[in-house]
Structure formats: C-alpha cells, structure tokens
Scaffold this active site. Structure first.
Site, PDB file in Angstrom:
ATOM      1  N   LYS A  53       4.963   9.132   3.385  1.00 49.64           N
ATOM      2  CA  LYS A  53       5.233   7.872   2.675  1.00 49.64           C
ATOM      3  C   LYS A  53       6.864   7.521   2.550  1.00 49.64           C
ATOM      4  O   LYS A  53       7.352   6.516   2.792  1.00 49.64           O
ATOM      5  CB  LYS A  53       4.604   7.989   1.193  1.00 49.64           C
ATOM      6  CG  LYS A  53       3.059   7.907   1.350  1.00 49.64           C
ATOM      7  CD  LYS A  53       2.306   8.016   0.079  1.00 49.64           C
ATOM      8  CE  LYS A  53       0.873   8.022  -0.003  1.00 49.64           C
ATOM      9  NZ  LYS A  53      -0.124   8.401  -1.020  1.00 49.64           N
ATOM     10  N   GLN A  97       1.313  10.542  -6.937  1.00 46.76           N
ATOM     11  CA  GLN A  97       0.358  10.762  -6.235  1.00 46.76           C
ATOM     12  C   GLN A  97      -0.808  11.698  -6.788  1.00 46.76           C
ATOM     13  O   GLN A  97      -0.437  12.522  -7.924  1.00 46.76           O
ATOM     14  CB  GLN A  97       1.131  11.912  -5.083  1.00 46.76           C
ATOM     15  CG  GLN A  97       0.241  12.640  -3.985  1.00 46.76           C
ATOM     16  CD  GLN A  97      -0.208  11.548  -3.159  1.00 46.76           C
ATOM     17  OE1 GLN A  97       0.390  10.471  -2.959  1.00 46.76           O
ATOM     18  NE2 GLN A  97      -1.411  11.665  -2.574  1.00 46.76           N
ATOM     19  N   ASP A 120       0.208   0.994  -5.846  1.00 47.83           N
ATOM     20  CA  ASP A 120      -1.021   1.540  -5.373  1.00 47.83           C
ATOM     21  C   ASP A 120      -2.148   0.769  -5.702  1.00 47.83           C
ATOM     22  O   ASP A 120      -3.513   0.871  -5.048  1.00 47.83           O
ATOM     23  CB  ASP A 120      -1.369   2.846  -6.074  1.00 47.83           C
ATOM     24  CG  ASP A 120      -1.010   4.266  -5.072  1.00 47.83           C
ATOM     25  OD1 ASP A 120      -1.346   3.924  -3.962  1.00 47.83           O
ATOM     26  OD2 ASP A 120      -0.769   5.145  -5.809  1.00 47.83           O
TER      27      ASP A 120
HETATM   28  N1  GUN Z   1      -4.206  10.510  -3.016  1.00 47.96           N
HETATM   29  C1  GUN Z   1      -4.873  10.237  -1.944  1.00 47.96           C
HETATM   30  N2  GUN Z   1      -4.990   9.029  -1.490  1.00 47.96           N
HETATM   31  C2  GUN Z   1      -3.912   8.585  -2.508  1.00 47.96           C
HETATM   32  C3  GUN Z   1      -3.373   7.252  -2.607  1.00 47.96           C
HETATM   33  O1  GUN Z   1      -3.532   6.172  -1.774  1.00 47.96           O
HETATM   34  N3  GUN Z   1      -2.491   6.905  -3.511  1.00 47.96           N
HETATM   35  C4  GUN Z   1      -2.003   7.830  -4.479  1.00 47.96           C
HETATM   36  N4  GUN Z   1      -1.294   7.532  -5.592  1.00 47.96           N
HETATM   37  N5  GUN Z   1      -2.713   9.285  -4.479  1.00 47.96           N
HETATM   38  C5  GUN Z   1      -3.517   9.515  -3.562  1.00 47.96           C
END
Ligand code: GUN
Length: 286
Positions: A53, A97, A120
């Site tokens: 990311k 995350q 998100d």
């Molecule tokens: N863990 C797995 N997928 C995601 C996501 O799209 N966002 C976040 N914050 N954590 C995740």
C-alpha cells in the site's frame, strides 16, 4: 466457451495513471494527498499488505507514512495516535491494518477514525452512507469489483447478482453497490441451503468467502460474469502447492463463464488502486 479475462493489473495501471495526474494537479495547488497506514503487531501477511500500500502511494505521487507498533501496544495509545492523525492536516486518509491483536477492539478503533479520513470505508458512518446512497467512502475491495464490471461495460440493471459471503468488508457492501446499480441481489453464506441452485440463476457471481473451490463449474450458468475475491494458498501435497488461488475453481469455471477475474492479478491489485482513489478523493474534498 472460454471466458474473457478481466485483467485487474491492466485496469489498475490505467486507474493509477489517472490518480497520478489528479495528484499532480493537487500538488500544483499546494496539496499533497497523504495516507497514514498503521500496523500493530508482526503478522507477516499484514506486513506485506501494508508495504504494498505504501509503495503504491509513492508510485502514484501520494505521500504516505507507515506507523508500526508492537503487538503489546495499549488500545488507549492507539486511539490517541488516531486522534492525532485525525487532526494532522498533512494526512487525508487513515488506514489501520486488520486484524488487530486480540486485546484491541477493532470496531472501537475504526470508529475513532474521522469519517472524512476513513479511506477504508469501514466506519459505521461510511457503511450508513453507502446504505442510503449518500456520498462517503466505499470499501476498497467491493469498489474495485464494481470498477471491473464498469470496465467491461456490464449493465447490471435487472441482472441477478449472487454474492457469496456476508462480511462487513466485502459481502455486505458488495451487495449494496450492486443493488445501487439496479441488480437483483442475493446474499449467500455458510447457512445458505442449496447454494448451487442460486448460483445457477446468477448473471453475476461474486465469490468472497476465503475458501478454495467454493464455486465450481457445475454451479455457473454459461456466460455469467465471475468475480473472485478469494486469496488462498494451495496446501502442501496438492498440485501447485504454495501458489495463490482464489475461491473459484478457475481452470474449470473459465470454460463456462463469459467473463472471469484471475487470482492473482484480478481483484487484488484493484483493492489497493481504490485505496489510492479514496485517498485522493479525501484530499480533493479537503
Ligand atoms: N486486512 C485485510 N484487508 C484489509 C483492508 O482492506 N483494510 C484493512 N485496513 N485491513 C485489511
């Protein structure tokens, strides 16, 4: 029949090019779109995700900061850090995350993020906005799936879409997005009886369970669009052991479906792309 592939890498490249252009235009106005990525603990998969990311931000001209904390971080300290990021004018998007360590209440953490920075789309305010059709941030994975359908010019009006999986992150928001485009939507889950009878009626199937071979060729109507959100590893002792695979039995289903997304190279890159899009939008909204 052999299905046409929906290439998430190619579509991502195009969309990220557009993000980079919009980011450059913002920078001319003195605004550098900024994303804060917060990781708590040492989950190896999460470490890979957050690195990807942060790198994607850099590649598209977005500013990003990665904050890493030990698994022992106190919940109160994490909430205080999010409060500070909420107030930081250089940060337009905040991503914590998941999963978080067991002693931390993930929902409480998500609700602490300002909805204006919730790139998100996991905050209840974002979920509520999607539900009632108001502007807000859409969760990146289902948003990416919608972009893939848009890219092939698929008109959802009156079509039957079957979503397999009911998570807050994918299944539920996916169903709402499809509904907003006037599809007739069925949500299936572990308690669904006769899944095959439902998927056989579907014009569009989204598989988002996290289990291999949830969707096999005998469950798919010829010509249907199949979107595979799964991200699994082939277990030891089986052909292709250790490789990534989705929830769909790809090699057989592609002989029946009209369109299909591969794993890897399908929904995965689109999730990160939509995170960039949401962060840029947050910066543009100011
Ligand atoms: N863990 C797995 N997928 C995601 C996501 O799209 N966002 C976040 N914050 N954590 C995740």
């Amino acid at each position: 029949m052999t299905a046409q592939l929906i290439d998430g890498n190619a579509l991502s490249k195009q969309l990220r090019g557009e993000v980079a252009k919009r980011a450059a235009a913002l920078r001319e106005r003195g605004i550098v779109p900024g994303l804060a990525v917060v990781l708590v603990g040492e989950n190896p998969a999460s470490q890979v995700y957050v690195r990807n990311k942060v790198k994607a931000c850099q590649d598209s001209g977005l500013h990003s900061v990665l904050e890493q904390y030990p698994a022992t971080l106190r919940q109160a300290d994490l909430l205080a850090r999010i409060d500070a990021l909420n107030k930081d004018p250089a940060i337009h998007g905040i991503l914590v995350q998941l999963p978080l360590p067991a002693h931390i209440d993930a929902q409480k953490v998500i609700e602490t993020i300002s909805p204006a920075k919730d790139v998100d789309g996991f905050h209840v305010a974002s979920a509520g906005a999607l539900m009632v059709g108001q502007p807000g941030f859409w969760p990146c994975t289902p948003y990416g799936c919608m972009k893939m359908l848009e890219a092939i010019g698929y008109d959802l009006k009156g079509k039957h879409a079957v979503v397999i999986g009911r998570s807050n992150i994918v299944g539920k928001p996916m169903a709402l997005m499809l509904l907003q485009k006037n599809a007739t939507v069925t949500i299936c889950h572990s308690g669904t009886q006769n899944l095959k009878a439902l998927t056989l009626q579907a014009d569009v199937i989204v598989a988002a369970v996290g289990k291999r071979n949830v969707l096999t060729a005998d469950m798919v109507k010829p010509g249907a669009v199949v979107i595979d959100v799964g991200m699994n590893r082939i277990p030891d002792g089986e052909p292709g052991a250790g490789k990534l695979c989705g929830d769909v039995d790809f090699s057989a289903v592609k002989e029946v479906a009209g369109w299909i997304t591969p794993v890897p190279g399908g929904v995965g890159p689109m999730t990160i792309t939509m995170l960039l899009v949401n962060t840029l939008e947050a910066a543009e909204r100011g």
